[in-house]
Design a protein around this motif. Structure first.
Motif, PDB file in Angstrom:
ATOM      1  N   GLU A 250       0.835  -1.213   0.000  1.00 15.85           N
ATOM      2  CA  GLU A 250       0.000   0.000   0.000  1.00 15.85           C
ATOM      3  C   GLU A 250       0.866   1.257   0.000  1.00 15.85           C
TER       4      GLU A 250
ATOM      5  N   ARG B  92       2.781   1.675  -3.364  1.00 12.78           N
ATOM      6  CA  ARG B  92       1.901   2.156  -4.436  1.00 12.78           C
ATOM      7  C   ARG B  92       1.688   3.669  -4.287  1.00 12.78           C
TER       8      ARG B  92
ATOM      9  N   TRP C 160       4.919   5.558  -5.289  1.00 14.97           N
ATOM     10  CA  TRP C 160       5.154   5.618  -6.737  1.00 14.97           C
ATOM     11  C   TRP C 160       4.196   6.601  -7.404  1.00 14.97           C
ATOM     12  N   ARG C 161       2.985   6.697  -6.888  1.00 11.30           N
ATOM     13  CA  ARG C 161       2.066   7.692  -7.455  1.00 11.30           C
ATOM     14  C   ARG C 161       2.608   9.104  -7.195  1.00 11.30           C
TER      15      ARG C 161
ATOM     16  N   GLY D 180       1.834   6.214 -13.268  1.00  7.15           N
ATOM     17  CA  GLY D 180       0.418   5.958 -13.487  1.00  7.15           C
ATOM     18  C   GLY D 180       0.038   4.568 -13.012  1.00  7.15           C
ATOM     19  N   THR D 181      -1.256   4.359 -12.794  1.00  4.35           N
ATOM     20  CA  THR D 181      -1.734   3.072 -12.276  1.00  4.35           C
ATOM     21  C   THR D 181      -1.299   1.919 -13.170  1.00  4.35           C
ATOM     22  N   ALA D 182      -1.311   2.135 -14.490  1.00  8.08           N
ATOM     23  CA  ALA D 182      -0.963   1.051 -15.426  1.00  8.08           C
ATOM     24  C   ALA D 182       0.476   0.582 -15.261  1.00  8.08           C
ATOM     25  N   GLU D 183       1.340   1.449 -14.682  1.00  8.78           N
ATOM     26  CA  GLU D 183       2.756   1.080 -14.496  1.00  8.78           C
ATOM     27  C   GLU D 183       2.991   0.240 -13.251  1.00  8.78           C
ATOM     28  N   LEU D 184       2.003   0.128 -12.382  1.00  7.39           N
ATOM     29  CA  LEU D 184       2.262  -0.352 -11.026  1.00  7.39           C
ATOM     30  C   LEU D 184       1.729  -1.750 -10.744  1.00  7.39           C
ATOM     31  N   GLY D 185       1.396  -2.493 -11.774  1.00  9.03           N
ATOM     32  CA  GLY D 185       0.910  -3.857 -11.534  1.00  9.03           C
ATOM     33  C   GLY D 185       1.916  -4.734 -10.822  1.00  9.03           C
TER      34      GLY D 185
ATOM     35  N   ASP E 218       1.892  -5.709  -6.872  1.00 13.10           N
ATOM     36  CA  ASP E 218       1.136  -6.819  -6.273  1.00 13.10           C
ATOM     37  C   ASP E 218       2.015  -8.026  -5.962  1.00 13.10           C
TER      38      ASP E 218
END
Length: 872
Positions: A479, A482, A485-486, A491-496, A499
């Motif tokens: 958490e 994430r 990094w934001r 961007g959200t697409a970069e952060l998979g 997980d």
């Protein structure tokens, strides 16, 4: 649109819920699980959104929800029980109330920072967290402490990272009305204030905010008031911010203003006046000057007032290096004291003399806050056994003629407040074993050498506890990572990939602390290939969680942070090593329990104590550390590992780092990871679990702040209170006059002749020799001095080690030349090279130490050569 003015609108609680306000304003909730559970049940989502701050929570709960709770009989029963428990806690007898009557009526504890809870961000690192734990433990023990600090409108900075990993600082404005504090008010409802005189006829005004830390009031001075000009309003803007004059004004407000705030608080509340003043580090040292001024106002002369102040003052040093001490230019200090500024009735030269480095190796134009702290306190201590030794060496110039071991600085090893730092799951496991009340007493009062009940906890329970805590940490890290990094612009697409960061079944190492160079944040990166092999090992991998802030002005520290962040950004290892920005109490409370290993690799002996490893140990985390601070004192192979050090005098710093990093990798590869991953017949890592058990049972009782505060009470506060009571005005004058007389007469004190009954340089063990010494006392008499024989084993240079001191007694009257003869026995109680010498020290019933004046007389070199003071 931006508001032109800001208000804090407080909720109006329905009458049945009024106790919630009292519970929110007493910071005991920060370490009392039942109180936090009650607030969480008010509104779980808003509780999470408020970061577990009851004041913020109550300001956000809709009136409809409050009305519903006011009619909820089950909630009201819980509220009554928790409120009743707080009342019992505040009013009942605790450990202190069961002790002998001669304990202090009250103790004032001054510190520049206090880490009580993340909801009151008034700390930067270990000093503040230690001060907060000191207050909490004092509350649990019933010690009548008054905390004194400053309220910083920006606190310490919040840390984020740029896209390329560079530390960035942010200073959010704190509104005291949104914090768990209240204004101290006069009887007529106006805010209580203190004021300091500044050069040019100006004044520095400050209000007093009160934070209630359990039973302990914490007074926090705030200069952001309308009576001040813009410059003075900013004195309490940031913790450790600004230039030299800014820091001086902060420390004058803390010390001088702090004493005035204590007097105001005691006047308004009836709290007993402190008999002991404890200066936590040199920042608050000016408190001694204000107290001297108080005594002078009552009719004492400066020297007598100084003795009265010293008797009741305790000074704790936390730094092992001179660079860590605040030092000010002599002219700057002189400008802020004297007729046109603060303390006008005290000669500014007397003020300066207290802090000047007037000893070999000192800089005569610098005013040293730690030196002043030591000169204004009759009792002083470091914060671990090793740090006590380092402090005696560092400040030995103040006591010329004495061996460092005799410098009157003792040590009280720091501790940590277990109810704050122990995970609820760990507490519940202990409570299941011995009951909740016994478990709570064990964590707060302490007193036992070991927690034997840990031996009865099944291996399976310990292992499940450790895995569950590790799993919680993995969730927390993902958490926070994430969010970080934001903030760095991803961007959200970069952060998979986040997980898959960390694994709850992999050996987890924690490293979190401030980032000065001596703590060596990047030592683990010394051989990156070896580190990668450890992180990515196919059968025995490790994973590392790192956090820490560099000082805003420390670009070297920021480069270390960036170096580590860039390594952790590498796609090959980013699932195994993470850097979490904005390290603080909230993060720490998740980090310590969730790690299996706590790593600490400072340059020895530059870590004064290092309490983060203590917090980890209380949760069953094992320490892997350089033998420095507390670990040097308490390390045993049963419950951790010591990183070998290469601290020889001639070792090149780079070479030293290479050697110690290699030793760290070796330990991880050959001893740590195999023990974690090996499984016994039960399918569990039996040997690892046994080390966790030993950590809890043997280290647990030692690292408690309750143990630390009890030591302060018994070894420092109680003797200081007795000395304070003895130092009535007549006694203070007597001691001051005696010291003046002794200093003036000391050049005439000599050791003239020494003889023993030994006829040869060889003697048998157990022999007792007769020692006869002829001394000159000048204008002094035998009542003013003690003549001592000092003996023990000697080294190649004839220096006496592990010395035995025996006082000699005067025989008859002085001879025709005014010389005195002293006699006494000399026991030869050790084999091998053995030596003795004779010395004369000042002696008075009101001295706390015979080294107090820094005066000693011994035999001349000619006399030593003639006497042959060596037996072999």
């Amino acid at each position: 649109m931006k508001a032109i003015r800001r208000f804090t609108v407080r909720p109006v609680l329905p009458e049945p819920l009024r106790p919630l306000s009292d519970l929110a304003r007493n910071l005991r909730w920060s370490w009392h699980a039942e109180t936090r559970d009650l607030f969480q049940s008010v509104d779980p989502e808003r509780w999470a959104a408020s970061s577990g701050d009851p004041v913020r929570l109550l300001g956000s709960v809709p009136p409809a929800r409050l009305a519903a709770l006011a009619g909820d009989r089950r909630f009201l029963r819980r509220l009554a029980a928790v409120a009743g428990d707080l009342n019992d806690y505040m009013t009942g007898d605790r450990w202190y109330q069961t002790q002998p009557d001669e304990l202090p009526a009250a103790v004032a504890y001054f510190s520049p920072e206090f880490g009580i809870t993340a909801a009151l961000p008034q700390y930067s690192g270990g000093l503040g967290i230690l001060a907060g734990d000191h207050l909490k433990a004092a509350s649990d023990l019933g010690v009548p402490l008054i905390g004194v600090g400053l309220l910083y409108r920006h606190g310490y900075f919040r840390q984020t990272l740029s896209r390329d990993g560079w530390q960035q600082e942010h200073y959010p404005v704190l509104d005291p009305n949104e914090l768990p504090v209240v204004l101290l008010e006069e009887a007529d409802g106006t805010p209580a204030q203190v004021a300091l005189a500044l050069p040019g006829g100006k004044q520095l005004h400050a209000r007093i905010w009160l934070a209630q830390v359990g039973r302990v009031p914490l007074l926090m001075l705030d200069s952001d008031v309308e009576e001040n000009d813009l410059g003075e309003r900013g004195v309490t803007d940031r913790l450790y911010g600004g230039g030299s004059e800014h820091r001086l004004l902060q420390e004058m407000l803390l010390g001088i203003g702090g004493v005035r705030a204590v007097r105001t608080y005691c006047r308004l509340t009836g709290h007993p006046e402190p008999e002991v003043f404890h200066t936590n580090e040199g920042h608050a040292g000016f408190l001694g000057l204000e107290r001297i001024a108080e005594f002078c106002a009552e009719g004492l002369e400066f020297d007598s007032a100084l003795e009265a102040v010293r008797a009741g003052t305790v000074f704790t040093t936390h730094t092992p290096v001179p660079a860590g001490i605040d030092r000010f230019d002599r002219a700057l200090v002189a400008r802020h004291f004297g007729p046109d500024a603060e303390l006008p009735r005290i000669d500014v030269e007397r003020v300066l003399r207290l802090g000047m480095e007037t000893y070999p190796g000192g800089e005569p134009n610098l005013f040293n806050m730690a030196v002043m702290g030591l000169r204004l306190a009759q009792r002083a201590n470091g914060v671990s056994l090793l740090h006590g030794h380092v402090s005696r060496e560092m400040f030995s110039g103040l006591w010329p003629g004495f061996d460092a071991d005799e410098v009157p600085i003792t040590s009280v090893t720091n501790g940590v407040h277990a109810p704050t730092w122990v995970a609820p799951e760990v507490f519940r496991l202990g409570a299941r074993q011995i009951g909740a009340q016994r478990a709570e007493d064990a964590l707060t009062v302490g007193g036992s050498d070991r927690w034997d009940a840990v031996a009865d906890i099944p291996d399976q329970d310990i292992w499940e506890l450790r895995r569950g805590l590790r799993e919680q940490l993995v969730t927390e890290v993902r958490e926070r990572l994430r969010a970080a990094w934001r903030q760095r612009g991803a961007g959200t697409a970069e952060l998979g990939w986040i997980d898959g960061v960390l694994d709850p079944d992999v050996l987890t190492i924690g490293f979190a602390r401030r980032v000065p160079s001596y703590k060596r944040l990047t030592l683990m990166l010394r051989d990156r290939d070896r580190l990668m092999d450890l992180l990515l090992h196919p059968e025995r991998p490790i994973q590392i969680v790192v956090a820490g802030k560099a000082h805003p002005a420390d670009d070297g520290g920021k480069r270390l942070v960036q170096e580590l962040v860039r390594f952790a950004d590498d796609p090959r290892v980013r699932h195994r090593i993470v850097f979490l920005p904005d390290y603080g109490m909230g993060m720490a409370q998740k980090l310590y329990p969730g790690c299996d290993i706590w790593l600490n690799n400072p340059l020895r002996p530059l870590e004064a104590c290092g309490t983060s490893g203590m917090k980890a140990a209380l949760n069953g985390c094992l320490n892997l550390s350089v033998l420095d601070g507390w670990w040097d004192e308490w390390f045993q192979p049963d419950f951790g590992w010591a990183v070998p050090t290469a601290d020889g005098v001639g070792t090149d710093p780079d070479h030293r780092d290479d050697i110690e990093a290699a030793a760290l990798y070796d330990l991880l590869e050959q001893r740590v990871t195999p023990r974690f991953y090996e499984r016994g017949e039960s399918g569990l890592p039996d040997r690892w679990i046994e080390m966790v058990r030993q950590t809890l049972s043997l280290l647990g009782p030692k690292v408690l702040a309750g143990r630390m505060v009890r030591e302060y009470v018994e070894r420092l506060y109680s003797p200081a209170a007795l000395a304070h009571r003895s130092m009535v005005p007549d006694a203070a004058r007597e001691l001051a006059e005696w010291k003046d007389r002794v200093r003036a007469a000391w050049p005439g004190v000599t050791v003239d002749h020494v003889e023993t009954s030994a006829s040869a340089a060889l003697a048998e063990l157990g022999t007792t020799l007769g020692l006869r010494v002829r001394v000159g006392l000048g204008d002094l008499g035998p009542d003013d001095v003690e003549v001592q024989a000092v003996s023990g084993r000697v080294d190649e240079e004839d220096r006496i080690g592990d010395a035995t001191v025996v006082p000699l007694k005067p025989v008859g009257s002085p001879d025709q030349d005014g010389r005195w003869v002293y006699e006494g026995p000399l026991s030869l109680d050790r084999t091998g090279p053995f030596g003795y010498t004779v010395r004369i020290l000042p002696a008075h019933r009101l001295l706390a130490s015979s080294a107090e004046l820094g005066l000693v007389a011994g035999p001349s070199e000619e006399l030593v050569e003639a006497a042959g003071l060596l037996l072999r």
